[in-house]
Design an enzyme around this catalytic site. Structure first.
Site: not given
Length: 680
Positions: A469-470, A473, A476
């Protein structure tokens, strides 16, 4: 000034902050000097006597305050990931100063007039799509800060902003203090009963860090307390640990957050009223994809109802399991994870102790990197001899598909008392192209437990999902390809920002990834197909609990920011009444109880916005279907569209339009319900 490393030109590799040379005492001087420099630059833009142009106003603003950006980026990353009393004292002093500096900019009438003139003339300025988006963001940012108010309104807005900055700092520091002060010392065999070797090893390391060699300590890090609640057969200690975990921020002493959060809500309400909104929730959501509180409530309610039904089914199974084990007591919140682990073993022949050896941290890092390589062509080269802020931090150079330098990725994976709880992505430097090609420096911060000396750090499947998940990010930020800092990387609406991260989680659960990287840390054997099948078949196990735990927190957040009279708030009574209205099961608590709900009170990033994870989940569940429909989770054409429209676009496009550009249509909530196993 030349003696302060924060105020000199950095000669470190890749322009990393010179961590080895920076002392806490450097920051106050650096902030004062950097803010003074930035004020001079911004005032110069505001007082320019020539007619406003996009270049002399918007681009000039984007180029201003470079030193302040560097100082603040360094400081606030340290204050979250590796703080100390001296840094915390500086943070308390500097937070209102930064808020005042921001207010002086955003409430400057001359500066706002220049931006307003450009906004009115926008159709005649021959702006690119990206130029227009940045102009729009500046226009909205100034408006929402109160630039259009009269002098009295501006003065009050500035006062509110400064006070909110102080309150947000106090809130987060109080939670961190409660977390650092709590330790459950396991003295006897009875205290340690039921605990698996991996947890005992982590608890031994935690004890050493606290000067308790030879003992075992459970901390309030999720990677410590959650497995303790899963496996400890000592119900008394489970209750003690759980109450320590859920009572952070409401201890009644100096770290009690009830007055802090009440004042925060009162000031947010006043701010919203000054800007013409009925509530802070209405103000905050006006600049998101959701737009209105009613839309948020509608989404959450549609998921709450089937989630609640499933949770009740799960609770009954736990009660039945307790009876089977000869334990005739009601299921309490500190029992749920314990009996849930027993039920999972019974239904899926799967338990964490069997699974965890196949998820060593090192393999999961490699899996996340390899997934990015196969999707986007980027590769990762670990570096040594570069400055880091803690010995546990690791650094990788990120190389683009053509082999050129694309940025740095820092991984800070282990829990420690100097780090706030949770997991997050942040940037020491964001990508932009205003001064050549400025590449990003991105960090992921986690709170995993260390293994015993010489042993691998082992993750739960949920830990591995958090890592993915991180890292979503992080990608991104790393893959951003825009011109302006204003819209770089994760600078997108809050209810869109979780799409790249939650979407990335899907690849972890794919057999193609698990069969390659879920490898036993001792034998090197890949996870057996039979065990892999169990993992996948149990993917929606306990989903009612997880849905209720999260959705109730999102609904509480919304209702807090819709209150007509927050000055009369009694936190405990409010929480109890709202949960009774929802029909919240007594055996489940909020994922984040109000006095330690840092997402919404440590600053206002997710305030009236905790729903964002679910809003984005509607998109991520639907988006992964684009790969599944191709029959290839690494389909090159789909990956190229994903890179173009989602991961590299930053805040340039409209979120709804760019999602449709990627997927070919708007997202469907049915995909979310199906993903969670809650569809009829």
């Amino acid at each position: 000034m030349s003696q302060n490393p924060l105020l000199t030109d950095w000669t470190t590799p890749f322009d990393l902050p010179p961590f080895d040379d920076i002392a806490p005492s450097h920051f106050e001087e650096a902030f004062d000097a950097a803010m003074s420099e930035a004020r001079s630059e911004i005032d110069g833009i505001a007082q320019d006597t020539t007619a406003p142009t996009f270049t002399n106003t918007i681009i000039a603003l984007e180029k201003s305050g470079k030193r302040l950006t560097k100082v603040a980026g360094t400081f606030f990353n340290l204050s979250g990931a590796h703080t100390n009393p001296e840094l915390q004292e500086i943070e308390r002093k500097i937070a209102p100063k930064i808020a005042r500096h921001a207010s002086e900019t955003l409430l400057n009438p001359d500066l706002f007039q220049r931006i307003a003139t450009l906004w009115e003339q926008r159709d005649t300025l021959d702006l690119s799509v990206e130029d227009l988006k940045v102009l729009e963001r500046y226009w909205k940012m100034f408006q929402r800060a109160g630039a259009g108010l009269d002098d009295a309104g501006k003065t009050r807005m500035a006062e509110i902003s400064q006070r909110l900055a102080t309150l947000g700092t106090s809130f987060s520091q109080n939670v961190l203090k409660d977390e650092a002060d709590f330790q459950l010392v396991l003295e006897t065999e009875e205290d340690r009963a039921g605990l698996p070797d991996f947890l005992l090893a982590a608890a031994s390391e935690a004890a050493k860090e606290r000067g308790l060699d030879g003992k075992h300590v459970i901390t309030l890090s999720r990677s410590s307390i959650e497995p303790f609640l899963q496996f400890s057969t000592n119900r008394r200690l489970r209750e003690e640990a759980f109450k320590g975990w859920t009572s952070r921020g409401e201890t009644g002493g100096d770290t009690d957050n009830n007055d802090v959060l009440k004042e925060t809500l009162v000031l947010r309400k006043e701010k919203a009223k000054l800007l013409g909104f009925d509530s802070f929730a209405a103000f905050k959501l006006d600049d998101t994809m959701a737009k209105t509180p009613a839309n948020v409530r509608d989404l959450l309610t549609r998921v709450w109802t089937p989630g609640l039904e499933r949770a009740e089914e799960e609770r009954q199974k736990l009660a039945d399991m307790a009876v089977q084990l000869g334990e005739n007591h009601p299921i309490e919140a500190w029992d749920w994870r314990y009996y849930s682990e027993k039920v999972r073993k019974a239904e899926h022949d799967l338990d964490e102790t069997e699974l965890k050896p196949y998820f060593p941290l090192e393999n999961m890092i490699t899996a996340a990197f390899d997934t990015a390589t196969r999707l986007f062509g980027v590769t990762f080269k670990e570096l040594s001899d570069v400055p880091v802020y803690h010995r546990d931090v690791r650094v990788w150079e990120v190389l683009a598909a053509n082999g050129e330098h694309a940025g740095l990725f820092l991984g800070d994976y282990f829990a420690r008392p100097s780090k706030r709880s949770g997991a997050w992505m942040s940037a020491f430097r964001s990508q932009h192209k205003l001064d050549g090609n400025v590449t990003p420096i991105i960090v992921n911060v986690m709170n995993f437990s260390k293994g015993a000396p010489g042993e691998a750090a082992l993750l739960t499947f949920d830990d591995a999902r958090t890592l993915f998940h991180e890292f979503g990010h992080a990608l991104h930020g790393l893959l951003s390809d825009v011109t302006y800092p204003m819209i770089s990387g994760t600078s997108v609406p809050r209810d869109f920002v979780e799409l790249p991260s939650q979407l990335y989680e899907h690849w972890l659960s794919e057999p193609e990834i698990l069969s390659k990287y879920a490898v036993h840390y001792k034998t090197g054997e890949p996870i057996p197909r039979s065990l892999l099948d169990k993992v996948l078949s149990a993917s929606n196990f306990n989903q009612g609990f997880q849905t209720v735990e999260y959705t109730s927190s999102a609904l509480i957040d919304l209702e807090l920011h819709l209150l007509d009279d927050p000055d009369t708030l009694d936190t405990g009574s409010f929480e109890k009444q709202e949960l009774e209205k929802l029909g919240m099961p007594s055996a489940i608590t909020l994922r984040h109880r109000i006095p330690h709900f840092q997402h919404i009170f440590s600053g206002d990033g997710y305030s009236a916005g905790y729903y964002s994870y679910m809003w984005s989940e509607v998109m991520d569940a639907d988006a992964f279907g684009a790969f599944e429909e191709k029959g290839d989770i690494f389909d090159k054409e789909t990956a190229a569209k994903l890179l173009k429209h989602i991961y590299s676009a930053g805040g340039r496009p409209d979120p709804e339009e760019t999602y449709v550009a990627f997927r070919g249509r708007p997202p469907k909530i049915d995909a979310l319900l199906e993903k969670r196993g809650l569809s009829a």
